[in-house]
Design an enzyme around this catalytic site. Structure first.
Site, PDB file in Angstrom:
ATOM      1  N   SER A 127     -27.549  34.669  -8.622  1.00 38.53           N
ATOM      2  CA  SER A 127     -26.857  35.261  -7.478  1.00 38.53           C
ATOM      3  C   SER A 127     -27.362  36.666  -7.242  1.00 38.53           C
ATOM      4  O   SER A 127     -27.762  37.368  -8.175  1.00 38.53           O
ATOM      5  CB  SER A 127     -25.359  35.309  -7.744  1.00 38.53           C
ATOM      6  OG  SER A 127     -25.121  36.247  -8.781  1.00 38.53           O
ATOM      7  N   LYS A 128     -27.319  37.047  -5.991  1.00 37.88           N
ATOM      8  CA  LYS A 128     -27.855  38.354  -5.618  1.00 37.88           C
ATOM      9  C   LYS A 128     -27.042  39.489  -6.221  1.00 37.88           C
ATOM     10  O   LYS A 128     -27.491  40.622  -6.268  1.00 37.88           O
ATOM     11  CB  LYS A 128     -27.926  38.479  -4.103  1.00 37.88           C
ATOM     12  CG  LYS A 128     -26.588  38.435  -3.415  1.00 37.88           C
ATOM     13  CD  LYS A 128     -26.750  38.586  -1.917  1.00 37.88           C
ATOM     14  CE  LYS A 128     -25.374  38.678  -1.264  1.00 37.88           C
ATOM     15  NZ  LYS A 128     -25.407  38.756   0.164  1.00 37.88           N
ATOM     16  N   ARG A 129     -25.832  39.185  -6.682  1.00 39.49           N
ATOM     17  CA  ARG A 129     -25.049  40.243  -7.322  1.00 39.49           C
ATOM     18  C   ARG A 129     -25.627  40.657  -8.659  1.00 39.49           C
ATOM     19  O   ARG A 129     -25.383  41.739  -9.154  1.00 39.49           O
ATOM     20  CB  ARG A 129     -23.610  39.787  -7.526  1.00 39.49           C
ATOM     21  CG  ARG A 129     -22.876  39.874  -6.237  1.00 39.49           C
ATOM     22  CD  ARG A 129     -21.541  39.231  -6.239  1.00 39.49           C
ATOM     23  NE  ARG A 129     -21.260  38.943  -4.839  1.00 39.49           N
ATOM     24  CZ  ARG A 129     -20.158  39.248  -4.211  1.00 39.49           C
ATOM     25  NH1 ARG A 129     -19.190  39.832  -4.861  1.00 39.49           N
ATOM     26  NH2 ARG A 129     -20.000  39.000  -2.943  1.00 39.49           N
TER      27      ARG A 129
END
Ligand code: GLU
Length: 494
Positions: free
Chosen positions: A252-254
């Site tokens: 995930s981009k987080r």
């Protein structure tokens, strides 16, 4: 039989490494069998799809050298290749299912559906449509449609029994129909849902092998039923494992940069990124880690794909890229640098930022070093400010990171307005609010305008620098939780 594979990305947000991964495996399989690789754009979600995002998909696939035989731009005999342009085909097919009684109109209001769901949740049952509109007579349906009552079309699902299908990597999978929802096929706006469009398109486009992410495995019963209703042969299914962060969660981009554009702009070579993606769930028969695309095509073997989730590890990818860079001769290296840095597109974005500030060309590099390369390593003292306590600095960066995580688009004016609104909600003057961000992003107190820098760096890199700044400031788990909670009280725009 000619092998035909496809990828069907949705043009929302930045082009994801997951899309590149799927493209690579589909491409390699098609090339290995002298087959065709199709690109289809799944843009039925009109609210989220954007032309920029679609363009970015084309750009990164070309950068990676994964050319498509049919699809947007190149055309082909099964077009159009954008779902939004295929509406007439979906309507024609939905009529067929309605006439056969395999699909039905549903007039239930959102409120009624919410109530049904709440009751099922309470009773700990699978949440699904309860079949309320299945019993409507043809006359009543015709009357309500003629009166202009909004409706969707749902598929019929057997009440008993189970669906058994074959996934090439997992063998036979059985899912009881009691767990399958009477999926909406056509939305009230006349657009198909993914489940309907994917079946119609894969069939009409002659797709023989579907290699896609394992998150779609549970959708196969719906798809298989539709193939049966239409009396179409089912393509072979290969559900590839999802890429994961180092903590095993779904990539995930987080937690990680996920946009292919980020890797390109950071100076990863397309051949290194492809090589690394080729190791995700697959390996060469001799376990050799470094291989070319051509070698992968020759040795590719679907049955050697492992279903356990491969870790997308930044360190390993960086190491691999280093191997590729070191293997270049000076001439080829120079070409790479030129392609990466001195190409007109990159410079065109950069020049307006520096033109007014430089008197000699040699002034340029010191001004833009943090944009083109890594920014210097930070120390907690770098964030010292006469008006801001450490707690406030941490809060500014934490909240801005949360804001960036939510952003679906990355535009200068929008970023400016959102940050301004956030500063107001934090009771800080904009100038003060921006200070920690300047440091986190550029590593300096004086740099090029912050919002220009953010745009040039893009969302992944900007987020990465903020995450790094929080580490430097030694944010504790407790502090993070408290700030997450405080954030719930604020209004962040997306
Ligand atoms: N639009 C879907 C996705 O991007 C396609 C899934 C599929 O390949 O069927 O995940």
């Amino acid at each position: 039989m000619t092998v035909r594979t496809r990828i069907a990305p949705s043009p929302t947000g930045d082009p994801h490494v997951g899309t590149a991964y799927m493209a690579l495996f589909n491409w390699a399989f098609a090339r290995q069998h002298d087959g065709q690789f199709v690109l289809r754009i799944e843009d039925t979600d009109q609210a989220r799809s954007t032309p920029e995002s679609e363009q970015a998909i084309f750009t990164v696939l070309r950068w990676l050298g994964l050319d498509w035989d049919e699809g947007p731009i190149v055309g082909g005999p099964h077009g159009p290749y954008r779902q939004s342009e295929r509406q007439a085909l979906y309507l024609e097919h939905i009529e067929k299912l309605l006439a056969q009684g395999d699909a039905f109109h549903c007039f239930c209001s959102k409120q009624r559906l919410d109530e049904v769901r709440a009751e099922q949740q309470e009773a700990k049952q699978t949440t699904r449509y309860d079949g309320h509109c299945l019993g409507l007579s043809a006359d009543e349906v015709a009357k309500r449609l003629a009166a202009g009552e909004p409706s969707v079309v749902r598929m019929r699902v057997p009440e008993t029994g189970a669906c058994t299908f074959k996934d090439r990597l997992r063998g036979e999978v059985t899912i009881p129909y009691s767990q399958i929802d009477m999926q909406v096929l056509l939305k009230a706006d006349g657009m198909p849902t993914y489940h309907f469009a994917v079946v119609v398109d894969d069939h009409l486009m002659g797709i023989t092998h579907i290699l896609r992410g394992e998150e779609w495995l549970n959708s196969v019963p719906k798809h298989q039923l539709l193939y049966q209703y239409f009396d179409w042969p089912m393509p072979e299914l290969v559900h590839l494992p999802l890429l994961r962060n180092t903590d095993q969660s779904k990539l995930s981009k987080r937690k990680n940069p996920t946009s292919v554009t980020y890797y390109r702009d950071q100076g990863y070579l397309p051949e290194a990124l492809l090589n690394y993606l080729g190791l995700m769930g697959w390996s060469m028969p001799d376990e050799e880690e470094l291989f070319t695309l051509q070698q992968m095509v020759q040795a590719f073997d679907i049955d050697r794909i492992s279903t356990s989730g491969p870790i997308f590890d930044q360190d390993k990818l960086r190491w691999m890229n280093g191997q590729y860079l070191r293997a270049l001769d000076a001439e080829a290296y120079a070409e790479k640098v030129q392609e990466w840095l001195l190409n007109k597109d990159r410079l065109r974005d950069l020049i307006p930022l520096v033109q007014e500030r430089a008197e000699r060309l040699s002034d340029l590099l010191p001004l833009v070093d943090y944009l083109l390369g890594a920014r210097r390593a930070l120390k907690p003292e770098d964030f010292a400010h006469k008006k801001l306590e450490r707690e406030q600095v941490v809060k500014v960066i934490h909240h801005t990171l949360a804001l960036f995580d939510r952003k679906r688009s990355w535009q200068r004016d929008d970023l400016y307005e959102s940050i301004k609104a956030l500063a107001e909600q934090c009771d800080l003057k904009l100038r003060e609010f921006l200070f920690p961000l300047f440091i986190a992003i550029s590593g300096r107190e004086v740099s090029l305008p912050l919002f220009d820098s953010l745009i040039f760096l893009g969302p992944d890199l900007s987020r990465g620098r903020l995450r790094d700044a929080l580490e430097v400031l030694a944010i504790s788990g407790k502090e993070r939780k408290r700030l997450d909670k405080a954030l719930d009280q604020l209004q962040l725009s997306d």
